[in-house]
Write an enzyme that holds these catalytic residues in place. Structure first.
Site, PDB file in Angstrom:
ATOM      1  N   GLU A   1       0.833  -1.208   0.000  1.00 49.67           N
ATOM      2  CA  GLU A   1       0.000   0.000   0.000  1.00 49.67           C
ATOM      3  C   GLU A   1       0.864   1.253   0.000  1.00 49.67           C
ATOM      4  OE1 GLU A   1      -3.797   2.040   2.264  1.00 49.67           O
ATOM      5  OE2 GLU A   1      -2.406   0.868   3.461  1.00 49.67           O
TER       6      GLU A   1
ATOM      7  N   ASP B   1       1.537 -14.001  12.809  1.00 52.30           N
ATOM      8  CA  ASP B   1       0.388 -14.582  12.110  1.00 52.30           C
ATOM      9  C   ASP B   1      -0.485 -13.416  11.633  1.00 52.30           C
ATOM     10  OD1 ASP B   1      -1.982 -15.777  11.323  1.00 52.30           O
ATOM     11  OD2 ASP B   1      -1.807 -17.359  12.814  1.00 52.30           O
TER      12      ASP B   1
ATOM     13  N   LYS C   1      -8.795 -14.702  16.327  1.00 54.80           N
ATOM     14  CA  LYS C   1      -8.882 -14.210  14.959  1.00 54.80           C
ATOM     15  C   LYS C   1     -10.277 -13.793  14.518  1.00 54.80           C
ATOM     16  CE  LYS C   1      -4.823 -16.913  13.841  1.00 54.80           C
ATOM     17  NZ  LYS C   1      -4.256 -18.134  13.247  1.00 54.80           N
TER      18      LYS C   1
ATOM     19  N   HIS D   1      -2.232   9.821  -1.668  1.00 55.57           N
ATOM     20  CA  HIS D   1      -2.698   8.683  -2.452  1.00 55.57           C
ATOM     21  C   HIS D   1      -2.451   8.908  -3.932  1.00 55.57           C
ATOM     22  CE1 HIS D   1      -4.547   5.762   0.198  1.00 55.57           C
ATOM     23  NE2 HIS D   1      -4.867   6.756   0.983  1.00 55.57           N
TER      24      HIS D   1
END
Lengths: 374, 374, 374, 374
Positions: free
Chosen positions: A77, A281, A206, A369
């Site tokens: 990103e 993770d 999660k 951006h």
């Protein structure tokens, strides 16, 4: 299509798929550098290469560390690393950030079907009376796990128990599951009550959950920085008043109206990039996205900023941290203990918040951006 | 420490840091294969290598595709790829899965400070009356974005607007932010009302939120599979009754007691691995972790399983999808459109749910962790 | 024990129970003044008498009203009426409050079992294509209900539809259920899909839900007041700065950390008292407890305060509003339309917020409880 | 308009308002039977009369009671008492319900502003080290309150403490606030840290919150009943299978999709009616609306049903329980202790769930509304 498990090596599988689908998989093959026997990834064919950038330096101190850190962030990103870097600069030029962690523990929460209330009460009582015995069961399963506590909940015929473990510098879900299975086997043998699943979602691993937010999971992490007024102007191109207004509207009011568990600008961005880089993770980005960003204009006009993350699951050993590029990234940070790594993450997340809130205040998010993101 | 932006190339930065900190960064350097000018990662020093495994094949069909798919999953978590593969096998041997997507749209939600209720009503009225004009503003900013709709909310003195866009095969947050900034500039000019931030958290990007769950974000994705009784036995080593009991206790009761937005076993695991492999923004694992897994024992004894994901942010173009290993992984899947990729993800997530619920039913989760996870 | 339905009148039942249990029920008998045939309460034995106090006067205006109102509040909680009165005083002396409502509609949300995704898509398509026909069905069931819109959600094999109705000055749940049953019968006949329940919790009536918070239910209500600095001092014995600090810590931070849907001090207190007094359904206190209180110190030092209630279910006709004491209380307020009654409630709730936040700021909450509460 | 506090009696205020507004307030005057000095309601003008019906009998037992109970329900909602009665009948004819309570405690949660992390840690440490001293402070404030425990949370510069008290047979919010104020004063004196508000919303009183759901508040209450198959048929006019399907679709799936804290059919209806009848604080319907209803078809075909309410705030003494009609209603139930009253409430709520789920299963909800509700 072939059963890929029948093939012996990453190369064979890769070649097979490339041939079968008429696709090119060369870079996936080139990007893999670890030892296949050391890699916990079935049906391996190679690797995904995620660009790695460095933010910082970030001046950070806690009860056990005081240094300037480069922050490794693996991301696709645009503007993210630059943004975190800018936040690090504002923090460092203002004197640095302070972080603090509290270990809640790694959790695993089994569920028992007990048929009725009478048994529910029996099991609760048994758990309370036998907790000492349960607490000893994890030890033989690993030198790196110790029992912390348990919590009990449930409907009338289902009892949910959440076990908390200290897994030291490992993130610990594997150890916690193994230890909990032993405990569960013992409970079944001793009480006759039936375990439905060793993981009953009460933990909740999660999945974004208010239970985790309120009670904490893994580490609770706080980080703060007192930004000097002139640094806010020179580095962040904004003012404390403008940043405060954005924070209040966005992190407080907007989050409330949206039913959000993330009263923050973008914890998840930094958590994801940091986790991938350091071998965590990445599914635990979910827990890491929860939490609260704070801001306050101090009497002298400086801007106090802080973050609180209730559920940081993180490790310096085990899992993906052992892979080569992840080990190298951990060495860039240079801390050995998981709570210290959580503190560095906290500082990086704070930097990310500061920078994004400022960019929004000045209307520069879009320009960033436009130039970096396409 | 040096300002890394002053250095020109990944190699220079890497060498500088390696030298300054006395660490080895060779593999980080070796693992990077893309073109530095194409890579959206500031202060690049190389790459993180994430092991890539293949699950499947998965038989899947939707309104626009019908095929068997290999599922690329980039992960450091042992047992994950094996588990998804097993689920794919159970699905495929039962006749395959069916998926369906509905595009809600990529959202960006600015916040305006309007001072009082009178102005609040004025702005709401103005937005309603001028929506046609606003809807035209995104077009010139990119050929790949079109306006879908808006929603308005707010307290008395703050108005939050959520704009929804069709960003076709791109995930679209950059485009949405740019388009929204134009719209916001227009609103400010025309009404005089002050925009506090182009992103006010009402969207809510990368934060778990009930607003996104209830309204949807990106794509809503459904996938189902009707598992034959004997396949449940032979492949999953379990029974429909046992899996159903685990599902009810865990995905329904346990999630409710935990205040979770994830009424599922482990969407986030598959979403994270799939997203990293295919170049998605991994912070969107947060949205992807929300949703509901369903199960039902059918009159003939088969097991109906399904998943619903309300907020899948995904792309086949743009962002990280353009990098080499990510492009290769996308080519393994072989679909061109983002809704199709969402459908394949849905099928993979369903496979993951089926396998984990079965492993929990049979008590084999722990054994899997013991052999594959350490 | 006797089957009370076999007895014909409240007196008979009361006497029977009093005799059977050897208890005195005289006041329950005395407190009942309505016509047994008009009262919707099975097995009636008399009435509960809830003390009724009057807060105010409150100066309030909206698009359709401008007056000073006495606020009837039926409560057993000491300090409540006094507190609301003080808030009314502060508001009125500062020039009054402004309120605004938006009717979202009364909702009823049935659930259909459709077996699989293919049927799910069929039903969704059918609903979209036949909405015009569905929209006509409510009309013949009552002159006071009209169809507004519908929303569809669901897992793969369950479709949930939320129907929104304009029920004018009635709260409308009875009408909505009856109309929805007709619609559901029509859908079943036309599509063959099976309706599991006319109320599937997607509405969600009388349960706190983020769906209702985000989308609104019944009326969305806003009220604001700009409190003069000197009034804050003289009436509330506090200062804008102190009240702001309490608001931020409590309504924003504390609510966030608690996973609350009520970002407010005590909406529920005023809603409950107002609802009981005016004959509303008190279970709808649940919806009324959700929402956001805002505060802001204005440039001139005055304190802007506001409340937003996303889900106010309220009526001026029907249900308990027809009973005698409730009708008398409604006449004290003197408005005829349900949206106006919602506006008065909004003003009263704002008054309650202002007073409690001030009491907390000055540490006088406890003293109020000590003198009035025991 | 007059300042009503200047008037001395309910009669004077009532006459004044009646005269000023030209309205009739006779019944409000007639309906009031208590002693004005005993009534905690400022600016009293009379009373609201809420019709009182009786459901039952309900056979219920717990650790400390075993009896058949009439359930007093004050309501204006038609069909409610009849529905609960029907549920009571099904339960009683099946052998009765079993209930169980666990006292979590009445909570009050102050917030302290501590400026920075260093002080945050200091205060947390101080609280931990001085808890024994804090635990003694409530005793002198009342003979009916004792300290149970505390929990600490917070952002970096705000510390929230939740104090839990055993308030015996009183609901205890007044006592808890007074005791907490003493504790807070002590903390301020000893540490110098500034208390912003004695109630910081972390408790969270009268707001729906996941913190309360997960940790419990007041009493956690469970109730179960095993309904015989033939009773389900003869009394509820349904079947276990149909009721189960409704329960799963509505209480589980529908609640999940709606982001609800109420995984139940209509706890709030029974809680509101029971609370008003017995003199509880009706704003606590909010806490009482949260919780989970369970259902399971047993191997022999019977239907196991149960409810779990995590946050029941209830009393047999104090507050509104002392008023005449409320005392009479409590005497109908005939229990002296608050945990016993919570158990009876649990049984009544279970009865309400059973009946509504059955009515939905048979499609008779609408008919009930049609005949009883208008």
């Amino acid at each position: 299509m072939k059963n890929l498990r029948l093939l012996e090596s990453a190369r064979e599988r890769r070649d097979h798929i490339a041939h079968e689908l008429s696709v090119e998989l060369k870079t996936i093959g080139d990007a893999y550098y670890d030892d296949e026997k050391m890699t916990h990834c079935e049906n391996l064919i190679g690797a995904t290469s995620v660009p790695l950038g460095i933010a910082g330096p970030l001046a950070l101190r806690s009860d056990s560390l005081e240094s300037q850190f480069y922050i490794p962030l693996a991301t696709t990103e645009g503007a993210l690393v630059g943004s975190v870097s800018r936040g690090c600069k504002a923090i460092t030029e203002s004197g640095g950030a302070i972080a603090y962690t509290h270990r809640v523990g790694t959790t695993r929460g089994p569920v028992f079907y007990v048929e009725n209330l009478e048994n529910n009460k029996k099991l609760r009582t048994w758990l309370r009376e036998n907790e000492q015995a349960l607490a000893k069961i994890p030890e033989p399963t690993s030198p790196f796990i110790s029992y912390l506590k348990m919590e009990v909940s449930g409907t009338s015929d289902h009892v949910f128990v959440n076990f908390y473990y200290n897994t030291h510098d490992a993130m610990g879900m594997n150890m916690a599951t193994i230890a909990t299975q032993r405990i569960v086997d013992y409970i079944e043998r001793e009480t006759g009550f039936k375990n439905i699943a060793v993981a009953g979602n009460f933990d909740s691993d999660k999945k974004p959950s208010w239970g985790n937010f309120v009670r904490g999971r893994g580490f609770q992490v706080w980080a703060e920085a007192r930004l000097k007024k002139d640094v806010v102007s020179s580095v962040l191109k904004s003012s404390p008043e403008k940043i405060y207004d954005v924070w209040l509207s966005k992190c407080m009011l907007g989050s409330a109206l949206a039913g959000s568990l993330g009263f923050n600008a973008h914890f998840a961005n930094i958590v994801a990039a940091f986790y991938i880089a350091t071998g965590q993770d990445p599914a635990h980005v979910v827990e890491g996205s929860m939490g609260v960003t704070s801001a306050k204009i101090l009497p002298d006009g400086d801007l106090y900023t802080a973050i609180y993350m209730p559920a940081v699951m993180i490790a310096t050993v085990g899992g993906g941290t052992n892979l080569k590029t992840q080990t190298e990234a951990q060495n860039i940070i240079g801390v050995k203990k998981s709570d210290q790594l959580a503190e560095v993450l906290g500082g990086a997340v704070l930097a990310g918040e500061i920078s994004l809130l400022s960019a929004l205040a000045e209307g520069t998010l879009t320009k960033a951006h436009e130039s970096l993101g396409r």
